[in-house]
Design a protein around this motif. Structure first.
Motif, PDB file in Angstrom:
ATOM      1  N   GLY A  89     -19.004  10.712   6.270  1.00 62.47           N
ATOM      2  CA  GLY A  89     -18.905  10.165   7.603  1.00 62.47           C
ATOM      3  C   GLY A  89     -17.695  10.745   8.313  1.00 62.47           C
ATOM      4  O   GLY A  89     -16.959  11.567   7.758  1.00 62.47           O
ATOM      5  N   VAL A  90     -17.476  10.324   9.537  1.00 60.11           N
ATOM      6  CA  VAL A  90     -16.367  10.851  10.324  1.00 60.11           C
ATOM      7  C   VAL A  90     -15.664   9.687  11.016  1.00 60.11           C
ATOM      8  O   VAL A  90     -16.246   8.618  11.225  1.00 60.11           O
ATOM      9  N   PHE A  91     -14.385   9.899  11.321  1.00 58.33           N
ATOM     10  CA  PHE A  91     -13.648   8.987  12.167  1.00 58.33           C
ATOM     11  C   PHE A  91     -12.772   9.813  13.100  1.00 58.33           C
ATOM     12  O   PHE A  91     -12.479  10.985  12.834  1.00 58.33           O
ATOM     13  N   VAL A  92     -12.370   9.216  14.202  1.00 60.94           N
ATOM     14  CA  VAL A  92     -11.489   9.864  15.166  1.00 60.94           C
ATOM     15  C   VAL A  92     -10.314   8.930  15.434  1.00 60.94           C
ATOM     16  O   VAL A  92     -10.372   7.732  15.151  1.00 60.94           O
ATOM     17  N   MET A  93      -9.255   9.510  15.959  1.00 62.23           N
ATOM     18  CA  MET A  93      -8.088   8.736  16.344  1.00 62.23           C
ATOM     19  C   MET A  93      -8.010   8.697  17.860  1.00 62.23           C
ATOM     20  O   MET A  93      -8.105   9.743  18.514  1.00 62.23           O
ATOM     21  N   ILE A  94      -7.845   7.493  18.406  1.00 60.11           N
ATOM     22  CA  ILE A  94      -7.740   7.334  19.847  1.00 60.11           C
ATOM     23  C   ILE A  94      -6.509   6.489  20.158  1.00 60.11           C
ATOM     24  O   ILE A  94      -6.061   5.699  19.308  1.00 60.11           O
ATOM     25  N   PRO A  95      -5.895   6.634  21.338  1.00 60.94           N
ATOM     26  CA  PRO A  95      -4.751   5.792  21.696  1.00 60.94           C
ATOM     27  C   PRO A  95      -5.154   4.329  21.765  1.00 60.94           C
ATOM     28  O   PRO A  95      -6.287   3.975  22.106  1.00 60.94           O
ATOM     29  N   GLU A  96      -4.205   3.481  21.438  1.00 58.21           N
ATOM     30  CA  GLU A  96      -4.476   2.050  21.493  1.00 58.21           C
ATOM     31  C   GLU A  96      -4.820   1.609  22.918  1.00 58.21           C
ATOM     32  O   GLU A  96      -5.657   0.743  23.120  1.00 58.21           O
TER      33      GLU A  96
ATOM     34  N   LEU B 275      -0.239  11.008  26.698  1.00 58.53           N
ATOM     35  CA  LEU B 275      -0.444  11.214  25.266  1.00 58.53           C
ATOM     36  C   LEU B 275      -1.693  12.044  25.053  1.00 58.53           C
ATOM     37  O   LEU B 275      -2.768  11.695  25.531  1.00 58.53           O
ATOM     38  N   TYR B 276      -1.530  13.160  24.347  1.00 59.14           N
ATOM     39  CA  TYR B 276      -2.671  14.028  24.088  1.00 59.14           C
ATOM     40  C   TYR B 276      -3.014  13.952  22.602  1.00 59.14           C
ATOM     41  O   TYR B 276      -2.202  14.286  21.740  1.00 59.14           O
ATOM     42  N   VAL B 277      -4.207  13.494  22.321  1.00 60.73           N
ATOM     43  CA  VAL B 277      -4.708  13.428  20.950  1.00 60.73           C
ATOM     44  C   VAL B 277      -6.054  14.135  20.932  1.00 60.73           C
ATOM     45  O   VAL B 277      -6.980  13.721  21.637  1.00 60.73           O
ATOM     46  N   PRO B 278      -6.178  15.214  20.210  1.00 56.79           N
ATOM     47  CA  PRO B 278      -7.479  15.886  20.160  1.00 56.79           C
ATOM     48  C   PRO B 278      -8.527  14.986  19.505  1.00 56.79           C
ATOM     49  O   PRO B 278      -8.317  14.473  18.412  1.00 56.79           O
ATOM     50  N   VAL B 279      -9.623  14.773  20.219  1.00 54.42           N
ATOM     51  CA  VAL B 279     -10.684  13.922  19.669  1.00 54.42           C
ATOM     52  C   VAL B 279     -11.543  14.783  18.746  1.00 54.42           C
ATOM     53  O   VAL B 279     -12.688  15.093  19.044  1.00 54.42           O
ATOM     54  N   THR B 280     -10.948  15.176  17.642  1.00 54.09           N
ATOM     55  CA  THR B 280     -11.633  16.005  16.650  1.00 54.09           C
ATOM     56  C   THR B 280     -12.078  15.118  15.499  1.00 54.09           C
ATOM     57  O   THR B 280     -11.244  14.439  14.880  1.00 54.09           O
ATOM     58  N   PRO B 281     -13.355  15.050  15.195  1.00 51.47           N
ATOM     59  CA  PRO B 281     -13.799  14.211  14.085  1.00 51.47           C
ATOM     60  C   PRO B 281     -13.164  14.647  12.770  1.00 51.47           C
ATOM     61  O   PRO B 281     -13.085  15.841  12.458  1.00 51.47           O
TER      62      PRO B 281
END
Length: 845
Positions: A553-560, A566-572
């Motif tokens: 499976g996959v998960f991603v990290m996103i800002p609260e 804030l730059y977070v690449p939405v890479t699985p």
């Protein structure tokens, strides 16, 4: 014989494998009620047209959304229409698919009579798509609500659903489209509710699995996330306007921006387009009907057969939480058709201020794009893209159809290289631009000197500001869990982050995507950012409730919370592992299906484990439970054929009543793990215990006599019978005068016929009436017949003796003067003495 059975078994397995659905496809199954109760609604309610409309919505990707490799099925409730349509969807083959769909729908005919049973289609569809490789099952049933379902069928449906669909959430959509005014029975409603179904009116358009009445246990939300009922979604813009010249088909992309007033992950918005003043023949559809709240989204309008004029429509937005606004007005201007017009339309026409985080990456310019409308013969028209920007800022355009084809400012390009929609990306090349507001002017114009005119808005000025930001880089894109033993409850692995810039105490949430990690918890689900490289230990929990096999499976990290700085690449981030196979208790039942016949139970552990095994048998109707210990001693009285072979056996002889015997086998393996397996064994038939008697005189070889054996049947459907005679049978021919035993019928005609080899004597026939296959077995119902056959000579002698005896009695009655017989007279006198007895002859005067 053994070789022939092996060949048959191999052929069956090969055919079964070839008929299985695609291992990767999702299944969309449409089942239509064709029973007699639907006759009054079939035409008035346009049942077939409603089904066709729903399938067309699925094919077009608007609801619920079909993808390459998915499969469509059209069935009737009685399963007479089932295999005719089983189409694998592929891009570009829509016309061929619709033709096959039309042919299948034409075969749906209403029966003249018959009740509606939900059991047959539900059990069939759940059994067919039981293998996990079948993908998700999307089920749509069309009925008038006049349904019946037996208690044993309810148990079978729930057993299939709980074992193969509930935990894996492989039944995301189950809708009952109910026609007419009849209400579904309470027991049917309870069953539908238990397996996550929803009863809706015809024409209801399911938007997404998340919006259905789904019953599987939801994944736990992070502790810091608010409840969905306490939030709201704000949608911008509140009004949409676009213009373009007429063409056979106009595609217009409109961006929508979502803002969560309270942070909640995993929400979605359903979209429904309501048209108003369209002329006949002109249609407006949307290419997207499910809009995620994370990030930016856009909606594509598709206008077919457009006509010049001003038109209006409405976008209706809905979700599991409050949506503001719920209705967005849409104004549409269609310009007159001219052969040399090119429509250029920036969106939005009035730009709002945009704040961008400073990063070393190109980032999309949110909510900004350009649409092109042009006739087919102007595809080669040259266009120029230009921009006005301060130093330290760069911008570029890229086609929506081909994002990799970058167009720099000042460059010429042809319309055919862009398609219909283009977006923009922006880059800060100097730290001096941080927190400095500026305006970016974008323009797109036709190359001068062409005999082509442009219409619409071809320039846009956007207020922009770069802000201080933090950038998060994920160093670990794949986490391998390895093989997870059965006894393991928790696995710990490491995630590596690299954080640069100002973090401002920001936090990240871990959000699971898809079904690959369903039932698996990831801790910590909240990560506080710190500058520099950081290793975070993640704990994966919840393996005990997962079926064995591969885990991916996959998960991603996103800002609260939304944070443009804030730059977070939405890479699985991929998670892979393997859950070890637990020891399973496998049960086999020798089911005779006839009362009075013994029931043999065999059980074993598939992993070679040993332990105590017992069976709890619940008798039908009374609910009384009996217990049996299964042994592996090789004792024939317990049904065990070989000692210490790992197969435990027991014989149950208490099958003296009709009904459903519930057998729960419980075993404990050497690791002290309790394993259970439950199976339902129906006893359908009860034969008469008294033999049938008859006699025949052997006057001719084909003389026959008919018996009517009584068969008490609890089987819900018609049964076809045949005769199986014991090998040491008599020279009598046996026939069935009525082979089909209808429900509610208790007897069948059994004909015995003499043959030339039949001689006088007494015969006893031990027959079995064998049913057609019920599942994988046939029921053998015993019938005993006794028959006396006499020779023709003996028959005549007996007739003569009887005739002579009767003749003698008649003659005697006619010639004997019974009143003169003295001994008769004396008997009379003794019983009734006379007062004046007659004188003797010699005493007379």
């Amino acid at each position: 014989m053994i070789k022939l059975n092996l060949i048959r078994t191999f052929s069956f397995l090969l055919g079964w494998l070839l008929l299985q659905p695609s291992l990767t496809a999702s299944q969309f199954v449409y089942i239509v009620d064709t029973s007699g109760s639907m006759r009054s609604l079939w035409k008035d309610s346009n049942v077939v047209a409603t089904v066709a409309q729903d399938i067309d919505r699925t094919l077009s990707g608007t609801s619920p959304g079909v993808q390459n490799g998915d499969q469509l099925h059209i069935w009737s409730f009685d399963l007479k229409v089932q295999e005719e349509l089983k189409v694998e969807f592929q891009s570009g083959s829509t016309a061929e698919i619709r033709r096959k769909i039309g042919n299948a729908l034409d075969r749906l005919k209403v029966n003249f009579w018959g009740k509606t049973s939900l059991a047959k289609p539900l059990i069939n569809v759940l059994e067919q798509f039981t293998p996990p490789g079948s993908g998700s099952l999307n089920l749509f049933l069309y009925t008038d609500g006049k349904t019946t379902i037996a208690e044993r069928d309810t148990d079978s449906i729930l057993r299939l659903y709980n074992h193969d669909f509930r935990t894996s959430k492989r039944l995301p959509q189950f809708f009952i489209y109910k026609f007419g005014d009849s209400s579904l029975p309470d027991e049917t409603l309870r069953l539908i509710d238990t397996i996550g179904g929803q009863v809706v009116p015809p024409g209801f358009a399911p938007r997404a699995p998340a919006l259905t009445k789904e019953k599987p246990t939801p994944e736990p939300a992070p502790a810091s996330v608010a409840s969905p009922a306490q939030t709201a979604i704000q949608v911008l813009p509140e009004a949409i306007h676009f213009a373009g010249p007429t063409a056979p088909e106009i595609v217009k992309l409109i961006p929508l921006q979502f803002k969560l007033l309270t942070p909640v992950s995993g929400l979605s918005v359903a979209l429904n387009l309501l048209t108003t003043n369209l002329p006949p023949g002109m249609t407006i559809t949307t290419a997207a009907d499910r809009l995620a709240t994370e990030g930016k989204q856009s909606v594509s309008f598709v206008i077919r057969n457009p006509q010049p004029g001003h038109f209006s429509a409405k976008l209706k937005l809905s979700s599991t939480v409050s949506v503001i606004p719920g209705i967005i007005p849409v104004d549409i201007d269609i310009l007159p058709a001219t052969p040399d017009n090119v429509g250029i339309q920036f969106f939005p026409e009035q730009a709002s201020p945009i704040s961008l985080p400073t990063t070393s990456r190109w980032q999309p310019l949110p909510m900004v794009g350009v649409s092109f409308f042009y006739p087919e013969h102007l595809r080669g028209t040259a266009v120029r893209f230009e921009s006005t920007l301060p130093d330290g800022v760069a911008i570029r355009m890229h086609p929506g159809d081909s994002p990799g084809a970058v167009i720099s400012p000042g460059a010429l390009f042809k319309l055919e290289s862009v398609g219909t929609v283009a977006g923009f990306e922006i880059l800060s090349t100097s730290p001096a631009m941080i927190d400095q507001p500026f305006d970016a002017r974008l323009s797109v114009s036709l190359q001068p000197g062409q005999n082509v005119s442009s219409v619409g808005t071809n320039s846009l000025t956007i207020p922009i500001r770069f802000v201080s930001s933090a950038e998060v880089e994920v160093r670990t894109s794949e986490i391998s869990l390895g093989e997870i033993p059965r006894t393991t409850d928790r696995v710990k692995r490491t995630l590596v982050l690299n954080v640069q810039g100002q973090t401002d105490g920001s936090k990240l949430l871990i959000v699971k995507q898809g079904q690959g990690l369903a039932g698996i918890e990831i801790r910590p689900s909240e990560i506080t950012l710190e500058t520099g490289t950081r290793s975070i230990d993640l704990e994966f929990e919840g393996f005990s409730d997962r079926p064995p096999g591969p885990l991916e499976g996959v998960f991603v990290m996103i800002p609260e919370r939304p944070n443009p700085a804030l730059y977070v690449p939405v890479t699985p981030i991929t998670v892979r592992g393997t859950i070890a196979q637990p020891s399973k208790l496998i049960v086999e039942i020798d089911n005779p299906m006839v009362t009075g016949q013994s029931l043999t139970i065999h059980a074993r552990f598939d992993s070679g484990e040993r332990g105590a095994i017992r069976a709890l048998i619940t008798l039908p109707k009374s609910g009384k439970t009996e217990q049996l210990e299964l042994v592996d001693s090789g004792s024939a009285e317990n049904g065990d054929t070989k000692a210490d072979d790992g197969i435990y056996s027991a014989i149950f002889t208490g099958t003296d009543r009709l009904g459903l015997y519930q057998i729960e086998v419980i075993g404990t393996d050497t690791q002290a793990k309790l394993r259970k397996s439950q199976i339902n064994v129906p006893i359908y038939f009860q034969a008469s215990s008294a033999p049938l008697h008859g006699s025949l005189s052997h006057r001719r070889p084909d003389q026959s006599i008919e018996f009517r054996p009584t068969l008490v049947s609890d089987y819900p459907g018609p049964i076809t019978l045949e005769i199986a005679q014991d090998p040491d049978g008599t020279p009598l021919s046996t026939y069935l005068s009525s082979k089909r035993l209808e429900p509610g019928t208790n007897s069948t005609g059994l004909l015995l016929r003499l043959t030339p080899e039949t001689g006088p004597g007494n015969y006893q026939l031990n027959l079995h009436l064998v049913t057609e296959p019920i599942g994988s077995r046939r029921a053998r119902i015993p019938v005993t017949i006794t028959l006396k056959v006499e020779s023709l000579f003996g028959y005549f002698i007996k007739l003569i003796v009887v005739a002579v005896a009767i003749g003698c009695l008649v003659t005697a009655g006619m010639i004997i003067p019974w009143d003169r017989v003295q001994w008769i007279q004396r008997l009379r006198d003794q019983k009734h003495p006379r007062l004046n007895p007659p004188r003797r002859f010699d005493e007379r005067e």
